[in-house]
Write an enzyme that holds these catalytic residues in place. Sequence first.
Site, PDB file in Angstrom:
ATOM      1  NE  ARG A 232      -3.998  -1.958   2.235  1.00 30.98           N
ATOM      2  CZ  ARG A 232      -4.244  -2.785   3.257  1.00 30.98           C
ATOM      3  NH1 ARG A 232      -3.590  -2.664   4.385  1.00 30.98           N
ATOM      4  NH2 ARG A 232      -5.166  -3.720   3.146  1.00 30.98           N
ATOM      5  CG  PHE A 248     -10.663  -7.866  -6.498  1.00 33.42           C
ATOM      6  CD1 PHE A 248     -11.736  -8.760  -6.573  1.00 33.42           C
ATOM      7  CD2 PHE A 248      -9.801  -7.786  -7.578  1.00 33.42           C
ATOM      8  CE1 PHE A 248     -11.929  -9.541  -7.717  1.00 33.42           C
ATOM      9  CE2 PHE A 248      -9.991  -8.559  -8.722  1.00 33.42           C
ATOM     10  CZ  PHE A 248     -11.052  -9.450  -8.788  1.00 33.42           C
ATOM     11  CG  ASP A 270     -15.154  -5.392  -2.807  1.00 30.68           C
ATOM     12  OD1 ASP A 270     -13.945  -5.607  -2.593  1.00 30.68           O
ATOM     13  OD2 ASP A 270     -16.057  -6.182  -2.445  1.00 30.68           O
ATOM     14  CB  SER A 271     -18.686  -8.335  -5.542  1.00 28.12           C
ATOM     15  OG  SER A 271     -17.882  -8.979  -4.587  1.00 28.12           O
ATOM     16  CG  ASP A 320      -5.253  -7.409  -2.839  1.00 29.40           C
ATOM     17  OD1 ASP A 320      -4.779  -8.563  -2.910  1.00 29.40           O
ATOM     18  OD2 ASP A 320      -5.452  -6.825  -1.756  1.00 29.40           O
ATOM     19  CB  CYS A 360      -3.765 -13.810  -1.209  1.00 23.70           C
ATOM     20  SG  CYS A 360      -5.527 -13.808  -1.520  1.00 23.70           S
TER      21      CYS A 360
HETATM   22  N1  SAH Z   1      -7.451  -4.941  -1.612  1.00 27.91           N
HETATM   23  C1  SAH Z   1      -8.130  -5.150  -0.366  1.00 27.91           C
HETATM   24  C2  SAH Z   1      -8.343  -6.608  -0.039  1.00 27.91           C
HETATM   25  C3  SAH Z   1      -9.116  -7.374  -1.104  1.00 27.91           C
HETATM   26  S1  SAH Z   1      -9.944  -8.757  -0.484  1.00 27.91           S
HETATM   27  C4  SAH Z   1      -7.370  -4.442   0.769  1.00 27.91           C
HETATM   28  O1  SAH Z   1      -6.297  -3.897   0.516  1.00 27.91           O
HETATM   29  O2  SAH Z   1      -7.839  -4.459   1.897  1.00 27.91           O
HETATM   30  C5  SAH Z   1     -10.893  -9.270  -1.828  1.00 27.91           C
HETATM   31  C6  SAH Z   1     -12.155  -8.462  -2.065  1.00 27.91           C
HETATM   32  O3  SAH Z   1     -12.689  -8.916  -3.295  1.00 27.91           O
HETATM   33  C7  SAH Z   1     -13.273  -8.613  -1.062  1.00 27.91           C
HETATM   34  O4  SAH Z   1     -13.620  -7.353  -0.561  1.00 27.91           O
HETATM   35  C8  SAH Z   1     -14.452  -9.217  -1.845  1.00 27.91           C
HETATM   36  O5  SAH Z   1     -15.704  -8.627  -1.475  1.00 27.91           O
HETATM   37  C9  SAH Z   1     -14.105  -8.848  -3.240  1.00 27.91           C
HETATM   38  N2  SAH Z   1     -14.578  -9.717  -4.326  1.00 27.91           N
HETATM   39  C10 SAH Z   1     -14.554 -11.053  -4.389  1.00 27.91           C
HETATM   40  N3  SAH Z   1     -14.932 -11.486  -5.612  1.00 27.91           N
HETATM   41  C11 SAH Z   1     -15.195 -10.368  -6.334  1.00 27.91           C
HETATM   42  C12 SAH Z   1     -15.593 -10.136  -7.686  1.00 27.91           C
HETATM   43  N4  SAH Z   1     -15.775 -11.143  -8.535  1.00 27.91           N
HETATM   44  N5  SAH Z   1     -15.757  -8.860  -8.090  1.00 27.91           N
HETATM   45  C13 SAH Z   1     -15.561  -7.824  -7.232  1.00 27.91           C
HETATM   46  N6  SAH Z   1     -15.155  -7.990  -5.963  1.00 27.91           N
HETATM   47  C14 SAH Z   1     -14.968  -9.243  -5.524  1.00 27.91           C
END
Ligand code: SAH
Length: 415
Positions: A232, A248, A270-271, A320, A360
Amino acid sequence: MARPPVNAAQRTKTAPHAGTHGTGPRLLVKAGREKSLLRRHPWVFSGAIERQDGAMRAGDTVAVEALDGRFLGWAIVSPDSQIRARVWSWSPTERVDEALIAARIERALARRARVLPASTSLRLLHGEADGLPGCICDRYGDQLVVQLLSSGADRWRATIVSELTRQTGLRHVYERSDTEVMALEGLSPRNEALAGDEPDLPRVIEENDLRYSVDIRQGHKTGFYLDQRSSRLLVRQYANVSEALDCFCYTGGFTTNLLAGGARHVTAIDSSADALALARFNVETNGLDASRVDFVTDDVFKKLRLLRDQAKQFDVIVLDPPKFAPTAAFAEKAARGYKDINLLALKLLKPGGLLFTFSCSGGINRDLFHKIVAGAALDAGVDARIVHHLAAGPDHPIATAFPEGEYLKGFAVQV
Ligand code: SAH
């Protein structure tokens, strides 16, 4: 004095058990399967076991031996798991007891004090790398959150909690052992306070001088992705740009850093609408300008295609995603998912733009992830080069003998 090798067939179940590690129950590993243990890789897979001597239940400590009788380690058994036992000690004269756990925690805390001395929100225990297989402890200010994900961690819960409170001087411990790996271990999920009060909702933490609200009871993992601390900060250094995209975004860990680094506009996808609401709140909490952010509740796979069709271009993109491959069995399907989003993202980059891309997934190692990103660049028709290797921060150490510990890997790729 070393004992002469004993052939497996010569040993009987009742044979007196010589050596410094006593006569308790033991696991004998198949010929050749002692090699990884001799290199101090702590996992004993079910397929590596030749036979078991004596009764053992989940959470019991047993000796692991080679077929020739060599002591390999003290392991705690998980009879229902593919990882049938995890080594907690390599020394025949040591015992897995309160004193060992206290010492392991003490050393883990001392290591954190060296690598992240000023931080009050960080991972204090990181499982195998801290000699405590399956034990995770994250600190969020004066709140500790544990994940006890192995039979050994489950058996030693009370000691782990009392040592953590005693050694940190913190009173509040919450347990978030509610991940899918609990079922693989044959353990039941837990989500409850173990010591002190119920955690505040939400709890405000600080990372790299930015503040975040964390939902300890319901948020992902223990509430926040503490593992992205270093990346970050790196993203912030490249964020003085006009258009950034955070895919995400969860609760805005990267979005806040993009804004703090000067990004004029951020698209955050984000979803989860709940995650986005918290992301917006986190942007505002830091005095950053939420009007510069488009918070988009959508599927990233779909939205990236839409952005491509609209011929949108970005200077910086963060990808991510969640864990597509929890284990190697899911690697192939996961690889297709990673390639898809990386290909689309590379096409959305302006010349000179940077993609910060992560995986991850425990089932995908850095080499494979590199190949996936290379394949995505090839199919996207772009020349890309890696400018940074990305990984979790120093509070998430990786034991040199245990490469599986490197679950989070990433690349900053420039076109
Ligand atoms: N980048 C974030 C962590 C990401 S965790 C940070 O720095 O804190 C992964 C995220 O992806 C979650 O919030 C989940 O809600 C989202 N997610 C999972 N599948 C998804 C999709 N197909 N489209 C959009 N978001 C998604």
